[in-house]
Design an enzyme around this catalytic site. Structure first.
Site, short mmCIF file in Angstrom:
data_model
loop_
_atom_site.label_atom_id
_atom_site.label_comp_id
_atom_site.label_asym_id
_atom_site.label_seq_id
_atom_site.Cartn_x
_atom_site.Cartn_y
_atom_site.Cartn_z
N SER A 54 0.80 -1.23 0.00
CA SER A 54 0.00 0.00 0.00
C SER A 54 0.84 1.28 0.00
O SER A 54 0.31 2.34 -0.29
CB SER A 54 -0.95 0.02 1.20
OG SER A 54 -0.22 0.09 2.40
N HIS A 94 1.30 4.18 6.80
CA HIS A 94 0.72 5.05 5.77
C HIS A 94 1.16 6.49 5.99
O HIS A 94 1.70 6.85 7.02
CB HIS A 94 -0.81 4.96 5.77
CG HIS A 94 -1.32 3.73 5.09
ND1 HIS A 94 -2.63 3.37 5.11
CD2 HIS A 94 -0.69 2.76 4.37
CE1 HIS A 94 -2.80 2.23 4.43
NE2 HIS A 94 -1.62 1.85 3.98
N ASP A 120 -7.84 6.26 4.67
CA ASP A 120 -7.87 5.08 5.54
C ASP A 120 -9.09 4.98 6.44
O ASP A 120 -9.13 4.11 7.32
CB ASP A 120 -6.61 5.06 6.42
CG ASP A 120 -5.36 4.75 5.64
OD1 ASP A 120 -5.47 4.24 4.51
OD2 ASP A 120 -4.27 5.03 6.16
#
Length: 177
Positions: A54, A94, A120
């Site tokens: 990701s 992230h 998210d």
């Protein structure tokens, strides 16, 4: 493998006890180093492995990240953070997308994976729209590419994990200095 078993059989009780103590010292040293890193970095997990794609192209699956989480360092947009969400055991790596700072000092954080098309919010706990400072495990300060692939292999293939740990334990027991 049979040679290892033979070496163990030839050891007297004193040598065997010495090897077990040696193994215990190695394990306790690793734990002390980990705790020391936790104190120095301010993070409950100073080293993490990227488990998904990701964050590509910034980080790839298997990259090892070094984290800090000093309270005096504010989180800013663009920082790469590792966070834990209630109900999930595995931390997520992230980038910070948005930050809302309120007058009372609270900070709300929204994250997104570089390789993901949406933020998210779908990963957060049910009803949670923003992360708070308490959810942040640390911020990425450096990385080593692909070193963590062994960790991924051990998680994906439990038999491989037991084989590696067994070989390491056996090596420590039979290795004589």
């Amino acid at each position: 493998m049979l040679d290892c078993v033979e070496d163990l059989k030839r050891m007297n009780k004193r040598q065997l006890l010495y090897q077990f103590l040696n193994f215990g010292m190695i394990v306790s040293s690793a734990l002390m180093i980990w705790k020391g890193l936790m104190v120095v970095t301010g993070s409950e997990s100073p080293i993490v492995v990227v488990l998904s794609g990701s964050m590509e192209p910034a980080f790839h699956r298997g990259d090892l990240l070094f984290l800090t989480n000093h309270k005096e360092d504010p989180v800013r947009v663009g920082d790469i953070v590792v966070f834990k969400v209630e109900g999930r055991d595995i931390p997520i790596v992230h980038r910070v997308l948005k930050i809302h700072e309120k007058n009372n000092g609270t900070v709300k954080i929204l994250t997104k994976g570089d390789n993901n098309s949406v933020d998210d919010r779908g990963l957060y706990a049910p009803g949670q729209l923003w992360l708070e400072k308490k959810d942040i495990v640390g911020r990425a300060r450096g990385f080593v590419p692909y070193v963590g692939i062994v960790t991924i292999l051990m998680n994906d293939y439990p038999k491989f994990k037991y084989a590696v740990l067994g070989c390491l334990g056996l090596f420590v027991l039979i290795h004589r200095d």
